[in-house]
Design an enzyme around this catalytic site. Structure first.
Site, mmCIF file in Angstrom:
data_model
loop_
_atom_site.group_PDB
_atom_site.id
_atom_site.type_symbol
_atom_site.label_atom_id
_atom_site.label_comp_id
_atom_site.label_asym_id
_atom_site.label_seq_id
_atom_site.Cartn_x
_atom_site.Cartn_y
_atom_site.Cartn_z
ATOM 1 N N HIS A 1 -28.604 -20.705 -34.446
ATOM 2 C CA HIS A 1 -29.762 -21.371 -34.437
ATOM 3 C C HIS A 1 -30.923 -20.447 -34.736
ATOM 4 O O HIS A 1 -31.645 -20.793 -35.627
ATOM 5 C CB HIS A 1 -29.999 -22.243 -33.376
ATOM 6 C CG HIS A 1 -31.310 -22.962 -33.190
ATOM 7 N ND1 HIS A 1 -31.331 -24.327 -33.494
ATOM 8 C CD2 HIS A 1 -32.528 -22.711 -32.995
ATOM 9 C CE1 HIS A 1 -32.807 -24.703 -33.541
ATOM 10 N NE2 HIS A 1 -33.316 -23.690 -33.248
ATOM 11 N N GLU A 2 -31.012 -19.408 -33.980
ATOM 12 C CA GLU A 2 -32.225 -18.693 -34.057
ATOM 13 C C GLU A 2 -31.850 -17.830 -35.376
ATOM 14 O O GLU A 2 -33.090 -17.728 -36.250
ATOM 15 C CB GLU A 2 -32.165 -17.762 -32.890
ATOM 16 C CG GLU A 2 -32.594 -18.352 -31.634
ATOM 17 C CD GLU A 2 -33.666 -19.078 -31.469
ATOM 18 O OE1 GLU A 2 -34.626 -18.894 -32.257
ATOM 19 O OE2 GLU A 2 -33.553 -20.288 -30.822
ATOM 20 N N HIS B 1 -33.720 -19.667 -38.022
ATOM 21 C CA HIS B 1 -35.167 -19.368 -38.320
ATOM 22 C C HIS B 1 -35.425 -17.952 -38.829
ATOM 23 O O HIS B 1 -36.256 -17.781 -39.886
ATOM 24 C CB HIS B 1 -35.804 -19.322 -36.899
ATOM 25 C CG HIS B 1 -35.923 -20.584 -36.229
ATOM 26 N ND1 HIS B 1 -36.293 -21.732 -36.588
ATOM 27 C CD2 HIS B 1 -35.690 -21.108 -34.782
ATOM 28 C CE1 HIS B 1 -36.465 -22.731 -35.873
ATOM 29 N NE2 HIS B 1 -35.977 -22.382 -34.714
ATOM 30 N N HIS C 1 -37.194 -26.341 -38.056
ATOM 31 C CA HIS C 1 -36.210 -27.288 -37.241
ATOM 32 C C HIS C 1 -35.897 -28.555 -38.273
ATOM 33 O O HIS C 1 -36.610 -28.895 -39.146
ATOM 34 C CB HIS C 1 -37.003 -27.905 -36.012
ATOM 35 C CG HIS C 1 -37.039 -26.726 -35.090
ATOM 36 N ND1 HIS C 1 -37.883 -26.821 -34.065
ATOM 37 C CD2 HIS C 1 -36.003 -25.826 -34.786
ATOM 38 C CE1 HIS C 1 -37.447 -25.699 -33.140
ATOM 39 N NE2 HIS C 1 -36.551 -25.146 -33.409
HETATM 40 ZN ZN LIG Z 1 -35.515 -23.581 -33.082
#
Ligand SMILES: [Zn+2]
Ligand SMILES: *[C@@H]1O[C@H](CO)[C@@H](O)[C@H](O)[C@H]1NC(C)=O
Ligand SMILES: *[C@@H]1O[C@H](CO)[C@@H](O)[C@H](O)[C@H]1NC(C)=O
Ligand SMILES: *[C@@H]1O[C@H](CO)[C@@H](O)[C@H](O)[C@H]1NC(C)=O
Ligand SMILES: *[C@@H]1O[C@H](CO)[C@@H](O)[C@H](O)[C@H]1NC(C)=O
Ligand SMILES: [Zn+2]
Length: 442
Positions: A214-215, A218, A224
């Site tokens: 997930h990170e 980014h 998101h």
């Molecule tokens: Zn996030």
């Protein structure tokens, strides 16, 4: 760190909440809500001006809308429960799947370095998990990741609790698990994990692979997502990580930034075909784009490494590993698959990367690694003195070819997300394109 909301006038906002939205929630709940909204839903311009009172009801509604809750603007129990879920530390304010200005890495290899490890997993487990998390992306876009062990990497990674060198100290167990910066120079892409969490490689506690993946979304430029099945959904949720691949929403998001990788491409009765995994995309010159399962058209073929059309006989050849098939429209010809060695390849060739038929010379070019072969379709024999080096004989297209096809007299060669439009007569690259260009409506 620019996309993160700043901390601000807690007391005033707390009062505003009590005035504006009378609920049965306790004062502690109000504090939680206030802290949550200020951290994840506040426009930082309003904060920095210091004069504008936050519109708490508006922020609450934005939060409820983002998570698909009933949009009441009131602090009801569903809303509070959602606020208490473990989550990512990056704000939800942005309205797009990409950060503003669409920052992305421009190079083809992005380096990363882990400067501080967690004591809860072995160094080797952390290294392997971080590699796997990056691989989820390198499997679907033309970007490679390389771990380095000293100096400054593009993406600097650390595990640390509470204050760890930026303006966003961690908050102890649960709450914020990790955060990451959008791509860019200096701290761009840097990724921090809260070492007060219990990091595991299993379903209990907090699974490192899922949070790291997930990170890194980014760190590659993804914001998101509102799709609850997406990896980029802001709250943590365990899913089985065995054979885990990037969910569809995230794949489309990251491919929109970096382009796609194709296994193979070919023209086919004046349409273009792009193959990836078990699917192909068909683009007509006048019709739109359609996606099909390869098996639904040619039941004995489940994926394709390379393909070319031999238009003179209205036949196309599809390659997979050491086998190939001849197809006429949606009919697979009898007697196939056959071994690729029928073309005259030496035994060390285990797979063809790309193939294209050049009408003017009646030769089919086969690309394997950094070399290529030339097959004479008239004499049905491999030309002598091959293989030759791609870089030397096709100047400008790169050192490898993932997919190749012919269209209106030009040859198109893909390497990663970059595609060269090549004039075979003048032996020159006419221009560069992104693989995406052909599939812009997908
Ligand atoms: Zn996030
Ligand atoms: C914040 O303010 C700056 C300067 O006034 C402006 O350029 C920018 O667009 C604003 N950002 C948002 C999200 O409103
Ligand atoms: C940096 O790391 C590389 C291995 O990636 C190693 O060969 C080299 O000696 C290291 N340099 C220093 C100064 O530690
Ligand atoms: C095969 O092609 C024919 C016409 O060319 C079409 O009618 C038929 O539906 C196709 N079959 C499949 C399985 O795609
Ligand atoms: C390729 O280059 C040759 C010579 O410069 C030119 O005559 C030909 O039209 C070009 N081909 C295409 C498809 O533009
Ligand atoms: Zn940090």
């Amino acid at each position: 760190m620019e996309h993160w909301t700043a901390l601000s006038l807690t007391l005033i906002w707390f009062l505003a909440l009590c005035d504006g939205a009378p609920t049965t929630a306790s004062p502690e709940d109000h504090q939680i809500a206030e802290a949550y909204l200020s951290q994840f839903y506040r426009d930082k311009n309003a904060t920095f001006s210091g004069r504008i009172l936050p519109n708490l009801e508006k922020e609450l509604k934005a939060m409820q809308d983002f998570f698909g809750l009933e949009v009441t603007g009131k602090l009801d129990s569903n809303t509070l429960e959602t606020m208490k879920l473990p989550r990512c530390g990056v704000t939800d304010v942005a309205r797009y799947g990409h950060f503003q200005g669409k920052p992305k890495w421009k190079q083809s290899v992005v380096t990363y370095r882990i400067t501080e490890y967690t004591s809860q997993l072995s160094k080797r487990e952390v290294d392997t998990t971080i590699t796997k998390a990056f691989q989820l992306y390198s499997d679907v876009i033309a970007l490679d990741f390389k771990q380095i062990y000293n100096g400054t990497a593009d993406i600097m990674i650390l595990f640390k609790a509470e204050y760890h060198g930026d303006f966003y100290p961690f908050d102890g167990p649960n709450g914020v698990l990790a955060h990451a910066n959008a791509p860019g120079p200096e701290q761009g892409g840097d990724t921090h994990f809260d070492d007060d969490e219990r990091w595991t490689l299993r379903s209990r506690d907090i699974n490192l692979l899922l949070v790291a993946a997930h990170e890194f979304g980014h760190a590659l430029g993804l914001e998101h997502s509102k799709d609850p099945l997406a990896l980029m959904y802001p709250t943590y949720r365990y899913v089985n990580t065995n054979g885990y691949t990037l969910p569809r929403d995230d794949r489309i998001g990251v491919q929109a930034l970096y382009g796609k990788l194709f296994d193979a491409a070919t023209s086919f009765r004046r349409q273009l075909y792009f193959f990836k995994n078990g699917y192909y995309w068909k683009k007509g010159f006048y019709s739109g784009l359609s996606m099909h399962e390869i098996k639904s058209t040619w039941p004995t073929i489940d994926s394709v490494d390379a393909a070319y059309e031999f238009r003179d006989r209205d036949i196309s050849f599809l390659f997979k590993g050491q086998q190939y098939w001849a197809v006429k429209g949606n009919t697979t010809l009898l007697g196939y698959p056959k071994p690729i060695y029928k073309f005259g390849f030496p035994k060390y060739v285990r797979k063809i990367d790309a193939a294209v038929y050049v009408k003017s010379t009646k030769r089919t070019l086969f690309f394997v690694g950094t070399k290529y072969w030339s097959f004479n379709e008239r004499t049905v024999q491999m030309d002598r003195d091959f293989p030759k080096t791609i870089r030397r004989n096709f100047p400008g297209i790169g050192s490898r070819v993932d997919a190749a096809f012919e269209n209106y007299g030009y040859l198109y060669f893909s390497e990663g997300s970059r595609q060269s439009e090549y004039n075979f007569t003048s032996r020159r690259v006419n221009r560069f394109l992104l693989n995406n260009g052909w599939l812009d409506c997908y």
